[in-house]
Design an enzyme around this catalytic site. Structure first.
Site, PDB file in Angstrom:
ATOM      1  N   TYR A 139       0.858  -1.193   0.000  1.00  0.00           N
ATOM      2  CA  TYR A 139       0.000   0.000   0.000  1.00  0.00           C
ATOM      3  C   TYR A 139       0.888   1.234   0.000  1.00  0.00           C
ATOM      4  O   TYR A 139       1.853   1.320   0.766  1.00  0.00           O
ATOM      5  CB  TYR A 139      -0.893   0.004   1.240  1.00  0.00           C
ATOM      6  CG  TYR A 139      -1.818   1.206   1.325  1.00  0.00           C
ATOM      7  CD1 TYR A 139      -2.816   1.409   0.367  1.00  0.00           C
ATOM      8  CD2 TYR A 139      -1.700   2.128   2.362  1.00  0.00           C
ATOM      9  CE1 TYR A 139      -3.672   2.505   0.450  1.00  0.00           C
ATOM     10  CE2 TYR A 139      -2.554   3.222   2.453  1.00  0.00           C
ATOM     11  CZ  TYR A 139      -3.539   3.411   1.493  1.00  0.00           C
ATOM     12  OH  TYR A 139      -4.379   4.491   1.576  1.00  0.00           O
TER      13      TYR A 139
ATOM     14  N   ASP B 130       9.214   3.121   0.469  1.00  0.00           N
ATOM     15  CA  ASP B 130       8.095   3.766   1.155  1.00  0.00           C
ATOM     16  C   ASP B 130       8.203   3.395   2.633  1.00  0.00           C
ATOM     17  O   ASP B 130       7.816   2.307   3.045  1.00  0.00           O
ATOM     18  CB  ASP B 130       6.767   3.294   0.562  1.00  0.00           C
ATOM     19  CG  ASP B 130       5.567   3.956   1.242  1.00  0.00           C
ATOM     20  OD1 ASP B 130       5.769   4.609   2.279  1.00  0.00           O
ATOM     21  OD2 ASP B 130       4.448   3.805   0.732  1.00  0.00           O
TER      22      ASP B 130
ATOM     23  N   LYS C 170       3.202   9.086   9.112  1.00  0.00           N
ATOM     24  CA  LYS C 170       2.971   8.480  10.426  1.00  0.00           C
ATOM     25  C   LYS C 170       3.936   9.007  11.504  1.00  0.00           C
ATOM     26  O   LYS C 170       3.749  10.122  11.958  1.00  0.00           O
ATOM     27  CB  LYS C 170       2.957   6.954  10.288  1.00  0.00           C
ATOM     28  CG  LYS C 170       1.819   6.564   9.303  1.00  0.00           C
ATOM     29  CD  LYS C 170       1.484   5.123   9.149  1.00  0.00           C
ATOM     30  CE  LYS C 170       0.232   4.987   8.282  1.00  0.00           C
ATOM     31  NZ  LYS C 170       0.336   4.198   7.104  1.00  0.00           N
TER      32      LYS C 170
HETATM   33  C1  LIG Z   1      -0.227   4.677   5.699  1.00  0.00           C
HETATM   34  C2  LIG Z   1       0.631   4.457   4.511  1.00  0.00           C
HETATM   35  C3  LIG Z   1       0.628   5.341   3.424  1.00  0.00           C
HETATM   36  C4  LIG Z   1      -0.370   6.471   3.300  1.00  0.00           C
HETATM   37  O1  LIG Z   1      -0.211   7.422   4.281  1.00  0.00           O
HETATM   38  P1  LIG Z   1      -1.471   8.402   4.607  1.00  0.00           P
HETATM   39  O2  LIG Z   1      -0.899   9.368   5.588  1.00  0.00           O
HETATM   40  O3  LIG Z   1      -2.540   7.526   5.152  1.00  0.00           O
HETATM   41  O4  LIG Z   1      -1.852   9.042   3.327  1.00  0.00           O
HETATM   42  C5  LIG Z   1       1.549   5.149   2.416  1.00  0.00           C
HETATM   43  N1  LIG Z   1       2.433   4.145   2.465  1.00  0.00           N
HETATM   44  C6  LIG Z   1       2.461   3.255   3.484  1.00  0.00           C
HETATM   45  C7  LIG Z   1       3.489   2.180   3.499  1.00  0.00           C
HETATM   46  C8  LIG Z   1       1.548   3.385   4.533  1.00  0.00           C
HETATM   47  O5  LIG Z   1       1.545   2.478   5.519  1.00  0.00           O
END
Ligand SMILES: *Cc1c(COP(=O)(O)O)cnc(C)c1O
Length: 420
Positions: A142, A237, A265
């Protein structure tokens, strides 16, 4: 007294599904979401006054626990000076320096407002820098909800049983190529077939959105080598893994250097922040220095920067936090494994039990988990006062406030729930 049910009924009339982010709706577990009033340390309290041990931690940011006294005090102090200026502040420089001075592969960084935005911008930058168009992503990873990334996109989408989203045009997804996690041959094949067209490979350097699926030994280094061979950028990411597996994230943990990283986060300490950064020469392509445009009215917001700085500083000056949460992660994983006999994946402070006995190493094996079994256990845990993510395909996040006794209670509660 207000109840979660009453609030949810009101919410559903004015918000799609009653929520502002899908998994919160508890739809896949068939329950009413708990409306949260407050949180402290590793506990959250719902509007009806019930206390829960919290393994969600706002989906990752609360590595120091909720309402950390230092973070709260700094934010409170800062708030009185105004909420947003849309102009330069010292705080932005401070947070950027805190990161660039301590993470060698991040020479420059740009703050944005979410992980989604960070990824979207990093992809644009990779394309602008390489002047190539195609992107390789992995099934089950994701990367936020931007169009090009909503293809086999893990947790939320997996939970609701449709891996792709309506409203994403073929055009938007046409340049997104899918490879299999932990399978270098699948990446090499795509690169061979699309020679000269691959701008970047984007990967969760430990997947945590199809449940927790750690990178196998050699996988990330293999990606590094393939990217070098084919002239593509490697993007980690690190929205979940950044500042969690180590201060320097999965890149430091595994000793593999990406060209660009995305954060979210933890970097905002609970406030809406994201960031992307990396090699100077690449970052210099970002506007106003370079020709890759990206902007944000609230980017670098002083309150958000303050929460981020306070959180990251504590992690820097007190690295024993990592020893502690990693040890707790190991303890919980071992306990759950022997209590259940199921596959329990674990790395650092991220733990995930799959309702299968088969190893889980990629999207296909993650999909073999018995999600009905999960739903049943989720309900029992919630009643016992344990709040885990309402989806099989999420991590349990350990923060620095957990004690062994609480982990034992959690393991016992799983045992009881599995027997019922
Ligand atoms: C949570 C998440 C995102 C998206 O971040 P948001 O602040 O919810 O837009 C992107 N990449 C990873 C790996 C994530 O866990």
């Amino acid at each position: 007294m207000k109840s979660s049910q009453q609030l949810f009924d009101r919410a559903k009339k004015v918000m799609p599904g009653g929520v502002n982010s899908p998994v919160r709706a508890f739809k896949s577990v068939g329950l009413t979401p708990r409306f949260i009033e407050k949180a402290c340390g590793n506990k959250i309290y719902d509007i009806e006054g019930k206390e829960y041990l919290d393994y969600v931690g706002s989906w990752g940011p609360m590595i120091l626990g909720h309402a950390d006294p230092k973070v709260i005090a700094a934010v409170q102090q800062r708030v009185s000076k105004g909420l947003s200026f849309g102009a330069c502040t010292e705080l932005e420089v401070e947070l950027a320096e805190l990161i660039c001075d301590n993470i060698p592969h991040v020479e420059m960084i740009r703050m944005v407002n979410s992980g989604t935005e960070a990824v979207m911008s990093a992809l644009r930058l990779a394309r602008g820098y390489t002047k190539k168009s195609k992107i390789i992503k992995f099934e089950g990873c994701y990367h936020g909800h931007s169009d090009a990334m909503l293809v086999k996109a893990g947790s939320g989408a997996m939970t609701f049983g449709d891996p792709d989203s309506a409203g994403v045009t073929c055009g938007a997804a046409a340049d997104t190529l899918l490879a299999r996690y932990n399978d270098l041959a699948s990446v090499e094949l795509l690169m061979e077939k699309n020679r000269d067209d691959i701008a970047c490979v984007i990967v969760e350097p430990t997947a945590a959105n199809m449940g927790v699926v750690p990178a196998e030994p050699g996988f990330l280094q293999g990606l590094r080598n393939l990217c070098d061979r084919f002239g593509a950028l490697l993007i980690f990411d690190e929205v979940i893994t950044g500042f969690r597996l180590a201060f320097g994230g999965a890149a430091a943990y595994f000793g593999v250097t990406p060209d660009l990283v995305t954060y979210g986060k933890i970097i905002g300490g609970g406030m809406p922040v994201g960031a992307y950064g990396g090699r100077r020469e690449i970052m210099e392509c970002v506007s106003p220095l370079g020709s890759v445009y990206q902007a944000g009215t609230l980017s670098g917001n002083p309150i958000a920067m303050t929460a981020g700085i306070e959180t990251l500083q504590q992690l820097l000056v007190n690295p024993s936090i990592y020893d502690r949460i990693n040890e707790m992660g190991q303890y919980l994983a071992d306990g759950l494994r022997s209590a259940s006999g199921f596959t329990v994946n674990h790395i650092g402070s991220l733990v995930c039990m799959f309702y299968t006995k088969e190893p889980v190493t990629d999207y296909d094996s993650a999909c073999k988990s018995d999600t009905q079994g999960f739903g049943h256990v989720f309900k029992e845990l919630l009643e016992a006062g344990i709040y885990v993510a309402p989806s099989q395909y999420e991590a349990m996040f350990i923060n620095s406030c957990f004690t062994k006794e609480e982990l034992d209670f959690t393991i016992e509660s799983y045992k009881k729930a599995l027997k019922k």
